[in-house]
Design an enzyme around this catalytic site. Structure first.
Site, PDB file in Angstrom:
ATOM      1  CD  GLU A 273      -9.103 -13.191 -13.710  1.00  0.00           C
ATOM      2  OE1 GLU A 273      -9.047 -11.978 -13.450  1.00  0.00           O
ATOM      3  OE2 GLU A 273      -9.204 -13.618 -14.870  1.00  0.00           O
ATOM      4  NE  ARG A 276      -5.786  -5.728  -2.576  1.00  0.00           N
ATOM      5  CZ  ARG A 276      -5.096  -4.648  -2.917  1.00  0.00           C
ATOM      6  NH1 ARG A 276      -4.167  -4.172  -2.127  1.00  0.00           N
ATOM      7  NH2 ARG A 276      -5.348  -4.030  -4.052  1.00  0.00           N
ATOM      8  NE  ARG A 312      -0.966  -2.088  -2.110  1.00  0.00           N
ATOM      9  CZ  ARG A 312      -1.821  -1.691  -1.198  1.00  0.00           C
ATOM     10  NH1 ARG A 312      -1.444  -1.576   0.056  1.00  0.00           N
ATOM     11  NH2 ARG A 312      -3.054  -1.416  -1.525  1.00  0.00           N
ATOM     12  CB  CYS A 344      16.283  12.297  -2.864  1.00  0.00           C
ATOM     13  SG  CYS A 344      17.862  11.639  -2.359  1.00  0.00           S
ATOM     14  CD  GLU A 345      10.331  11.022  -5.541  1.00  0.00           C
ATOM     15  OE1 GLU A 345       9.124  11.245  -5.366  1.00  0.00           O
ATOM     16  OE2 GLU A 345      10.801  10.514  -6.564  1.00  0.00           O
TER      17      GLU A 345
HETATM   18  N1  LLP Z   1      -7.895 -10.031 -12.290  1.00  0.00           N
HETATM   19  C1  LLP Z   1      -7.673  -8.906 -12.979  1.00  0.00           C
HETATM   20  C2  LLP Z   1      -8.109  -8.811 -14.371  1.00  0.00           C
HETATM   21  C3  LLP Z   1      -7.018  -7.813 -12.359  1.00  0.00           C
HETATM   22  O1  LLP Z   1      -6.799  -6.698 -13.045  1.00  0.00           O
HETATM   23  C4  LLP Z   1      -6.599  -7.933 -11.013  1.00  0.00           C
HETATM   24  C5  LLP Z   1      -5.913  -6.829 -10.335  1.00  0.00           C
HETATM   25  C6  LLP Z   1      -6.854  -9.145 -10.340  1.00  0.00           C
HETATM   26  C7  LLP Z   1      -7.519 -10.172 -11.005  1.00  0.00           C
HETATM   27  C8  LLP Z   1      -6.463  -9.370  -8.919  1.00  0.00           C
HETATM   28  O2  LLP Z   1      -7.105  -8.520  -8.042  1.00  0.00           O
HETATM   29  P1  LLP Z   1      -6.964  -8.727  -6.464  1.00  0.00           P
HETATM   30  O3  LLP Z   1      -7.685  -9.992  -6.103  1.00  0.00           O
HETATM   31  O4  LLP Z   1      -5.522  -8.819  -6.145  1.00  0.00           O
HETATM   32  O5  LLP Z   1      -7.598  -7.529  -5.891  1.00  0.00           O
HETATM   33  N2  LLP Z   1      -1.329  -2.474  -7.296  1.00  0.00           N
HETATM   34  C9  LLP Z   1      -2.609  -2.264  -6.663  1.00  0.00           C
HETATM   35  C10 LLP Z   1      -3.615  -3.325  -7.077  1.00  0.00           C
HETATM   36  C11 LLP Z   1      -3.814  -3.417  -8.554  1.00  0.00           C
HETATM   37  C12 LLP Z   1      -4.792  -4.497  -8.963  1.00  0.00           C
HETATM   38  C13 LLP Z   1      -4.847  -4.641 -10.430  1.00  0.00           C
HETATM   39  N3  LLP Z   1      -5.659  -5.732 -10.903  1.00  0.00           N
HETATM   40  C14 LLP Z   1      -2.428  -2.217  -5.165  1.00  0.00           C
HETATM   41  O6  LLP Z   1      -1.303  -2.317  -4.682  1.00  0.00           O
HETATM   42  O7  LLP Z   1      -3.397  -2.006  -4.425  1.00  0.00           O
END
Ligand code: LLP
Length: 431
Positions: A273, A276, A312, A344-345
């Site tokens: 999955e 990023r 972020r 405004c932060e």
């Molecule tokens: N699978 C599950 C169950 C997840 O919770 C996530 C991400 C992914 C896959 C994908 O993960 P990746 O390959 O994208 O690392 N908003 C935060 C990141 C939150 C990730 C949450 N879960 C940021 O901007 O760094």
């Protein structure tokens, strides 16, 4: 690797000058590169190609339907965490048979929608969720394919807000409760718990946490099989980090080889999955300088994008490289400035002070690595409408989400009768 590069002193997205897109759509806007998305997907898919693998793009990272469709055309599945994301994946052309439904708080309605759509499997994160799913599946007379998401109690060595695999986190079934959860699943009608799912966090820059977690999962598969459970698939989550600055994450090839060595002998289908890794460096946020303000200790470059567009840096102190669209001379002055938005932060900043070529009002800047957890996390704080998203493909570009207008936002609000004095009618009449 990405396709946002300077040519003759101007930054391009693939073969399109960023300046040309800015002139056509205004600023700020998100810009995604098809070639970069495709490259990252292919590199990852190839890296795990020795396994019986399906790569399900984590739609939460970037849920624009054009982005999902770009990946779906290459054979990607989707990892979704809401019925909204599921709808996006289906609309974008991902077959239900390649959609994994994850998430710690699925409602009964979402379970029913996932079952009716015929998703590949549902990742279940607790015993109560399992019981509810069984009930929903039975009421629909559908058999639910399930993976139990386990919590391996492994420290992903990442930012605490995006670590998910420690026992104190809300995710997954506690390690000690895992055997009882599979045993219960075996008794319940309409659920087939034939998978094990794990995801320990995001922006992980070291293979060891993965190795540890996957090793535990491999041991678990053996134990569950010994207890008579049929385990045919693994969902190993996402989480592999990317370079935002000078980080050196493990390569997908090294990750793939590690996975192969740890779970390759189990004879399981394996789902991944990544979010990023695929979209992060395939997107930028383009913004325009409003003015430069000299503060007491530093000067502030005030731009027209803000924390509501890309949260972020504010939320995770995340680093995003910032570059001018017009390339600065190599020997030019690089004053230390802070790039901030108009909100405004004090937290409305794109990063701690850093050296940037001299900028003036109207200059265009690019905030890099904004293709994951950028547009999807935007809000309308300060009544700043959501910005457009643009997809580039070689020399073509297309607006794949329109700019929302303030009128669009106000059209969804109304005064109650006791305050209205006919206001709503006047507004509807356009006055
Ligand atoms: N699978 C599950 C169950 C997840 O919770 C996530 C991400 C992914 C896959 C994908 O993960 P990746 O390959 O994208 O690392 N908003 C935060 C990141 C939150 C990730 C949450 N879960 C940021 O901007 O760094």
């Amino acid at each position: 690797m990405d396709h946002f590069q300077y040519k003759n002193g101007e930054m391009y997205a693939e073969a399109v000058p960023i300046r040309e897109i800015a002139a056509a759509v205004g600023t700020p806007f998100y810009c995604y590169s098809t070639a970069t998305l495709e490259h990252h997907y292919r590199v990852f898919a190839d890296a795990v190609g020795g396994l019986d693998a399906t790569v399900c793009f984590a739609v939460k990272a970037n849920s624009n339907i054009a982005v999902i469709a770009t990946l779906a055309r290459l054979g990607a599945g989707a990892d979704v965490v809401s019925s909204g994301e599921m709808k996006r994946a289906l609309v974008a052309g991902v077959p239900a048979s390649k959609i994994v439904f994850s998430g710690v708080g699925k409602t009964s309605g979402e379970m029913a929608a996932a079952l009716k759509a015929g998703v590949l499997h549902i990742n279940v994160e607790s015993l109560p969720e399992l019981e509810t799913l069984s009930g929903v599946a039975a009421s629909l007379n559908i058999e639910a394919n399930v993976a139990i998401r386990v919590n391996p109690d492994v420290d992903a060595l990442t930012h605490e807000k995006i670590a998910t695999g420690k026992s104190e986190n809300k995710f997954g079934v506690d390690w000690a409760d895992v055997p009882a959860t599979y045993a219960r699943a075996a008794q319940l009608p309409n659920v087939h718990a034939t998978g094990v799912a794990v995801h320990i966090g995001s922006q992980i820059l070291d293979l060891e946490p993965f190795r540890k977690a996957y090793g535990r999962v491999a041991g678990l598969v053996g134990a569950l099989r010994a207890q008579g459970h049929i385990i045919g698939h693994l969902d190993l989550g996402g989480g592999l980090g990317i370079p935002y600055g000078d980080e050196h994450p493990p390569t997908p090839e090294a990750y793939g080889a590690m996975v192969q060595s740890v779970v390759g002998d189990l004879g399981c289908q394996v789902y991944f999955e990544p979010g990023r890794l695929i979209s992060g460096n395939a997107g930028i946020l383009v913004t325009r300088v409003i003015r430069v303000k000299q503060g007491v200790s530093r000067s502030f470059v005030i731009v027209d994008a803000a924390m509501n567009d890309l949260i972020r840096p504010t939320l995770y102190d995340a680093y995003h490289a910032i570059e001018p669209v017009t390339e600065a001379p190599a020997d030019g002055e690089q004053p230390v400035v802070e790039v901030v938005g108009p909100i405004c932060e004090t937290g409305d900043t794109f990063g701690a002070p850093r050296a940037l070529p001299v900028t003036a009002p109207e200059d265009l800047l690019v905030v890099r690595s904004a293709g994951a957890y950028g547009a999807v996390m935007a809000s309308t704080y300060n009544t700043r409408p959501l910005v457009p998203e643009v997809l580039v493909n070689a020399e073509a570009f297309s607006v794949v989400r329109d700019r929302v207008t303030v009128d669009d936002m106000l059209a969804r609000e109304q005064l109650p009768d006791w305050l209205s004095n006919g206001d709503r009618l006047r507004r509807k009449a356009g006055s």
